[in-house]
Design a protein around this motif. Structure first.
Motif, PDB file in Angstrom:
ATOM      1  N   UNK A 222       0.823  -1.216   0.000  1.00 23.27           N
ATOM      2  CA  UNK A 222       0.000   0.000   0.000  1.00 23.27           C
ATOM      3  C   UNK A 222       0.853   1.259   0.000  1.00 23.27           C
ATOM      4  N   UNK A 223       2.009   1.208   0.628  1.00 24.89           N
ATOM      5  CA  UNK A 223       2.924   2.360   0.705  1.00 24.89           C
ATOM      6  C   UNK A 223       4.044   2.267  -0.327  1.00 24.89           C
ATOM      7  N   UNK A 224       3.891   1.343  -1.274  1.00 25.73           N
ATOM      8  CA  UNK A 224       4.850   1.141  -2.367  1.00 25.73           C
ATOM      9  C   UNK A 224       6.249   0.812  -1.871  1.00 25.73           C
ATOM     10  N   UNK A 225       6.291  -0.025  -0.830  1.00 27.21           N
ATOM     11  CA  UNK A 225       7.561  -0.514  -0.293  1.00 27.21           C
ATOM     12  C   UNK A 225       7.739  -1.944  -0.776  1.00 27.21           C
ATOM     13  N   UNK A 226       8.727  -2.143  -1.636  1.00 29.21           N
ATOM     14  CA  UNK A 226       8.990  -3.464  -2.182  1.00 29.21           C
ATOM     15  C   UNK A 226       9.839  -4.299  -1.248  1.00 29.21           C
ATOM     16  N   UNK A 227       9.600  -5.583  -1.264  1.00 28.19           N
ATOM     17  CA  UNK A 227      10.350  -6.532  -0.436  1.00 28.19           C
ATOM     18  C   UNK A 227      11.361  -7.244  -1.328  1.00 28.19           C
ATOM     19  N   UNK A 228      12.617  -7.269  -0.914  1.00 32.41           N
ATOM     20  CA  UNK A 228      13.660  -7.936  -1.694  1.00 32.41           C
ATOM     21  C   UNK A 228      13.690  -9.438  -1.420  1.00 32.41           C
ATOM     22  N   UNK A 229      13.508  -9.834  -0.170  1.00 34.72           N
ATOM     23  CA  UNK A 229      13.416 -11.254   0.168  1.00 34.72           C
ATOM     24  C   UNK A 229      12.822 -11.399   1.558  1.00 34.72           C
ATOM     25  N   UNK A 230      12.376 -12.625   1.852  1.00 33.51           N
ATOM     26  CA  UNK A 230      11.745 -12.961   3.126  1.00 33.51           C
ATOM     27  C   UNK A 230      12.228 -14.352   3.525  1.00 33.51           C
ATOM     28  N   UNK A 231      12.406 -14.563   4.821  1.00 33.36           N
ATOM     29  CA  UNK A 231      12.602 -15.914   5.324  1.00 33.36           C
ATOM     30  C   UNK A 231      12.076 -15.987   6.748  1.00 33.36           C
ATOM     31  N   UNK A 232      11.873 -17.183   7.227  1.00 30.79           N
ATOM     32  CA  UNK A 232      11.240 -17.388   8.533  1.00 30.79           C
ATOM     33  C   UNK A 232      12.263 -17.603   9.631  1.00 30.79           C
ATOM     34  N   UNK A 233      11.844 -17.256  10.826  1.00 28.04           N
ATOM     35  CA  UNK A 233      12.584 -17.564  12.041  1.00 28.04           C
ATOM     36  C   UNK A 233      11.869 -18.742  12.682  1.00 28.04           C
ATOM     37  N   UNK A 234      12.601 -19.746  13.076  1.00 33.99           N
ATOM     38  CA  UNK A 234      11.988 -20.882  13.754  1.00 33.99           C
ATOM     39  C   UNK A 234      11.672 -20.456  15.183  1.00 33.99           C
ATOM     40  N   UNK A 235      10.388 -20.501  15.513  1.00 35.34           N
ATOM     41  CA  UNK A 235       9.944 -20.040  16.826  1.00 35.34           C
ATOM     42  C   UNK A 235       9.359 -21.204  17.621  1.00 35.34           C
ATOM     43  N   UNK A 236       9.431 -21.079  18.918  1.00 35.01           N
ATOM     44  CA  UNK A 236       8.892 -22.114  19.796  1.00 35.01           C
ATOM     45  C   UNK A 236       7.421 -21.892  20.095  1.00 35.01           C
ATOM     46  N   UNK A 237       6.925 -20.666  19.855  1.00 38.51           N
ATOM     47  CA  UNK A 237       5.529 -20.350  20.109  1.00 38.51           C
ATOM     48  C   UNK A 237       4.699 -20.758  18.908  1.00 38.51           C
ATOM     49  N   UNK A 238       3.594 -21.440  19.142  1.00 42.20           N
ATOM     50  CA  UNK A 238       2.766 -21.939  18.043  1.00 42.20           C
ATOM     51  C   UNK A 238       1.787 -20.896  17.526  1.00 42.20           C
ATOM     52  N   UNK A 239       1.431 -19.891  18.338  1.00 36.06           N
ATOM     53  CA  UNK A 239       0.399 -18.954  17.920  1.00 36.06           C
ATOM     54  C   UNK A 239       0.920 -17.794  17.062  1.00 36.06           C
ATOM     55  N   UNK A 240       2.208 -17.645  16.983  1.00 35.03           N
ATOM     56  CA  UNK A 240       2.776 -16.600  16.134  1.00 35.03           C
ATOM     57  C   UNK A 240       3.934 -17.169  15.319  1.00 35.03           C
ATOM     58  N   UNK A 241       4.265 -16.438  14.284  1.00 30.48           N
ATOM     59  CA  UNK A 241       5.443 -16.745  13.479  1.00 30.48           C
ATOM     60  C   UNK A 241       6.272 -15.472  13.420  1.00 30.48           C
ATOM     61  N   UNK A 242       7.513 -15.594  13.094  1.00 36.10           N
ATOM     62  CA  UNK A 242       8.360 -14.430  12.923  1.00 36.10           C
ATOM     63  C   UNK A 242       9.002 -14.533  11.551  1.00 36.10           C
ATOM     64  N   UNK A 243       8.803 -13.518  10.753  1.00 37.83           N
ATOM     65  CA  UNK A 243       9.365 -13.481   9.412  1.00 37.83           C
ATOM     66  C   UNK A 243      10.371 -12.339   9.345  1.00 37.83           C
ATOM     67  N   UNK A 244      11.458 -12.554   8.607  1.00 34.43           N
ATOM     68  CA  UNK A 244      12.478 -11.536   8.398  1.00 34.43           C
ATOM     69  C   UNK A 244      12.258 -10.951   7.007  1.00 34.43           C
TER      70      UNK A 244
END
Length: 145
Positions: free
Chosen positions: A92-114
């Motif tokens: 929406x703000x015209x901010x492009x993403x170059x890449x994404x990857x996940x962080x392995x988290x111990x909590x099941x209700x959330x995820x963390x993405x870089x």
């Protein structure tokens, strides 16, 4: 709030990633994330280490070529559409993403993405995500996941 990512250039040959991870382990460096992209000749190993300054020093002392990059670690709901909502907010703000990857988290209700956005949009990306109510993690918080 940014997290320091190390992008390490690695020759694409047998055992090289094992050498890298052993070097970090032998120096007491814990990798909180890892992402590997490769071509026929070389790869880029992206890590977030528990102590990025120490990791950078160890890499430098041992002749590894790397780059420090500020990235954004975003906590998102671990539900269908959780990541899509973050991407929609940036788009929406015209901010492009170059890449994404996940962080392995111990909590099941959330995820963390870089997320890596073009550097000139770093502050804008933080503002947009804060405005939408997303929590960004500090280096210390990533270490506790």
């Amino acid at each position: 709030m940014f997290v320091t990512q190390l992008s390490i250039f690695v020759e694409n040959r047998f055992g090289r990633i094992a050498q890298l991870t052993r070097l970090l382990a032998d120096n007491g460096i814990d990798m909180r994330t890892i992402s590997i992209a490769d071509t026929k000749e070389f790869g880029i190993v992206r890590i977030i280490a528990d102590d990025p300054d120490k990791a950078a020093q160890v890499l430098t002392d041992n002749g590894w070529i790397f780059q420090k990059t500020p990235v954004i670690a975003v906590v998102i709901p671990d539900v269908p559409g959780g990541m899509a909502d973050v991407l929609d907010a940036l788009t929406e703000k015209e901010i492009g993403v170059e890449y994404i990857y996940a962080v392995i988290a111990k909590k099941a209700e959330t995820a963390c993405m870089v997320f890596r956005v073009k550097e000139k949009y770093n502050e804008d990306a933080l503002a947009v995500l804060n405005e939408k109510g997303y929590k960004m993690l500090s280096q210390d918080e990533v270490n506790k996941i």
